[in-house]
Design a protein around this motif. Sequence first.
Motif, PDB file in Angstrom:
ATOM      1  N   GLY A  61       0.783  -1.239   0.000  1.00 31.68           N
ATOM      2  CA  GLY A  61       0.000   0.000   0.000  1.00 31.68           C
ATOM      3  C   GLY A  61       0.807   1.276   0.000  1.00 31.68           C
ATOM      4  N   LYS A  62       2.127   1.179  -0.148  1.00 34.93           N
ATOM      5  CA  LYS A  62       2.968   2.381  -0.098  1.00 34.93           C
ATOM      6  C   LYS A  62       2.623   3.368  -1.212  1.00 34.93           C
ATOM      7  CE  LYS A  62       6.875   0.334  -0.612  1.00 34.93           C
ATOM      8  NZ  LYS A  62       6.273  -0.973  -0.954  1.00 34.93           N
ATOM      9  N   THR A  63       2.563   2.869  -2.443  1.00 35.26           N
ATOM     10  CA  THR A  63       2.283   3.761  -3.572  1.00 35.26           C
ATOM     11  C   THR A  63       0.871   4.314  -3.493  1.00 35.26           C
ATOM     12  OG1 THR A  63       3.893   2.673  -5.021  1.00 35.26           O
ATOM     13  CG2 THR A  63       2.118   3.908  -6.088  1.00 35.26           C
ATOM     14  N   HIS A  64      -0.072   3.500  -3.038  1.00 39.87           N
ATOM     15  CA  HIS A  64      -1.444   3.984  -2.850  1.00 39.87           C
ATOM     16  C   HIS A  64      -1.446   5.186  -1.907  1.00 39.87           C
ATOM     17  CE1 HIS A  64      -5.956   2.949  -2.356  1.00 39.87           C
ATOM     18  NE2 HIS A  64      -5.745   4.163  -1.877  1.00 39.87           N
ATOM     19  N   LEU A  65      -0.795   5.043  -0.765  1.00 38.61           N
ATOM     20  CA  LEU A  65      -0.757   6.138   0.209  1.00 38.61           C
ATOM     21  C   LEU A  65       0.008   7.340  -0.342  1.00 38.61           C
ATOM     22  CD1 LEU A  65      -0.136   4.192   3.539  1.00 38.61           C
ATOM     23  CD2 LEU A  65      -2.218   5.402   2.857  1.00 38.61           C
ATOM     24  N   LEU A  66       1.105   7.078  -1.049  1.00 38.45           N
ATOM     25  CA  LEU A  66       1.902   8.165  -1.601  1.00 38.45           C
ATOM     26  C   LEU A  66       1.074   8.995  -2.586  1.00 38.45           C
ATOM     27  CD1 LEU A  66       4.860   9.261  -1.605  1.00 38.45           C
ATOM     28  CD2 LEU A  66       5.232   7.875  -3.652  1.00 38.45           C
ATOM     29  N   ILE A  67       0.371   8.317  -3.497  1.00 34.79           N
ATOM     30  CA  ILE A  67      -0.452   9.025  -4.482  1.00 34.79           C
ATOM     31  C   ILE A  67      -1.641   9.698  -3.810  1.00 34.79           C
ATOM     32  CG2 ILE A  67      -1.944   8.731  -6.498  1.00 34.79           C
ATOM     33  CD1 ILE A  67      -0.085   6.491  -7.424  1.00 34.79           C
ATOM     34  N   ALA A  68      -2.269   8.993  -2.863  1.00 31.66           N
ATOM     35  CA  ALA A  68      -3.464   9.537  -2.207  1.00 31.66           C
ATOM     36  C   ALA A  68      -3.127  10.798  -1.417  1.00 31.66           C
ATOM     37  CB  ALA A  68      -4.080   8.486  -1.290  1.00 31.66           C
ATOM     38  N   LEU A  69      -2.040  10.778  -0.671  1.00 34.50           N
ATOM     39  CA  LEU A  69      -1.647  11.966   0.101  1.00 34.50           C
ATOM     40  C   LEU A  69      -1.189  13.081  -0.836  1.00 34.50           C
ATOM     41  CD1 LEU A  69       0.194  10.216   3.066  1.00 34.50           C
ATOM     42  CD2 LEU A  69      -1.949  11.521   3.195  1.00 34.50           C
ATOM     43  N   GLY A  70      -0.526  12.711  -1.920  1.00 31.63           N
ATOM     44  CA  GLY A  70      -0.137  13.715  -2.908  1.00 31.63           C
ATOM     45  C   GLY A  70      -1.343  14.345  -3.578  1.00 31.63           C
ATOM     46  N   THR A  71      -2.350  13.519  -3.869  1.00 29.73           N
ATOM     47  CA  THR A  71      -3.578  14.033  -4.478  1.00 29.73           C
ATOM     48  C   THR A  71      -4.294  14.980  -3.532  1.00 29.73           C
ATOM     49  OG1 THR A  71      -3.844  12.019  -5.816  1.00 29.73           O
ATOM     50  CG2 THR A  71      -5.809  13.368  -5.439  1.00 29.73           C
ATOM     51  N   ALA A  72      -4.364  14.611  -2.253  1.00 28.72           N
ATOM     52  CA  ALA A  72      -4.999  15.493  -1.262  1.00 28.72           C
ATOM     53  C   ALA A  72      -4.284  16.840  -1.214  1.00 28.72           C
ATOM     54  CB  ALA A  72      -4.990  14.831   0.116  1.00 28.72           C
ATOM     55  N   ALA A  73      -2.962  16.813  -1.268  1.00 25.81           N
ATOM     56  CA  ALA A  73      -2.186  18.063  -1.245  1.00 25.81           C
ATOM     57  C   ALA A  73      -2.444  18.892  -2.496  1.00 25.81           C
ATOM     58  CB  ALA A  73      -0.699  17.748  -1.114  1.00 25.81           C
ATOM     59  N   ALA A  74      -2.495  18.238  -3.650  1.00 29.21           N
ATOM     60  CA  ALA A  74      -2.744  18.956  -4.908  1.00 29.21           C
ATOM     61  C   ALA A  74      -4.134  19.558  -4.929  1.00 29.21           C
ATOM     62  CB  ALA A  74      -2.551  18.010  -6.096  1.00 29.21           C
ATOM     63  N   GLU A  75      -5.112  18.823  -4.417  1.00 26.50           N
ATOM     64  CA  GLU A  75      -6.485  19.333  -4.396  1.00 26.50           C
ATOM     65  C   GLU A  75      -6.631  20.521  -3.454  1.00 26.50           C
ATOM     66  OE1 GLU A  75      -8.714  15.849  -3.434  1.00 26.50           O
ATOM     67  OE2 GLU A  75      -9.028  15.299  -5.545  1.00 26.50           O
ATOM     68  N   GLN A  76      -5.716  20.669  -2.519  1.00 23.13           N
ATOM     69  CA  GLN A  76      -5.707  21.828  -1.623  1.00 23.13           C
ATOM     70  C   GLN A  76      -4.975  23.012  -2.247  1.00 23.13           C
ATOM     71  OE1 GLN A  76      -3.916  19.905   1.721  1.00 23.13           O
ATOM     72  NE2 GLN A  76      -5.791  18.838   2.311  1.00 23.13           N
TER      73      GLN A  76
END
Length: 267
Positions: free
Chosen positions: A127-142
Amino acid sequence: MSSTSTTGAARAMTDPAAEAAIHAACRVLSLPTVRDQAAPIADASAKQRLSHKAFLAEVLTAECDERDARRRIRRVNEAKFPRTKHLADFDPTRLPDLPPPTLAHLAGGAWIDAGEPLVLLGDSGTGKTHLLIALGTAAAEQGRRVRYVTTATLVNELVEAADDKQLSRVIGRYARLDLLCLDELGYLTLDPRGAELLFQIITAREERASIACASNAPFSEWGATFTDPRLAAAVVDRLTFNAHIIQTGTTSYRLHTTRKKGKPTNH
């Protein structure tokens, strides 16, 4: 001589003339949402008997909301994520050692504003890449500037930039990001030149801008990636100082998810 200025005064205008004037002004001022929504919002405002100021507030708010939505989409696209992943799709119960509030706290992005690193450590498929992309997406959406890249791709880009005498420009571009998502750190052994170039990126962001990285190797094995023990120690030091470290373990998250969905697996 009397002034003919209409500043501050309303002029009588038919509805078709008003709509034409709105469209013309919106083209000049680059207000596409006001152009498209002015008429329906005006109709709704009339039915609700809103004041002129309330109507103006409504159309301007609609424009701001639409711009914000476009900006979020643009930031996510600019991040170049290889696939779509969100935190809502991740099952945190697969990480029993992870305190429940951790992911929600990280999703808020305060660690990015503070320039703190994030390190995801675990075996492949956990799940490392999932979390990496998900947290990155949250940051980008902000609204933050985010870039996802694998370690091998970044090193190749830096080597090519150095050969073309564009290294300072490329390092500067990565240094200006709010969050750099560096995936697959430790998967490949880097030659001395590539390792030193990657270290320049890490140093350029140290304590100023966040790096989130994912690795399948524990810190003790990073020397195999960077070959030079001193360089490996320096990288570990910079990526762990004030860092958020999440251990994703050894159990395959992908395999568990597949089985949970009832799909057949190959043995």
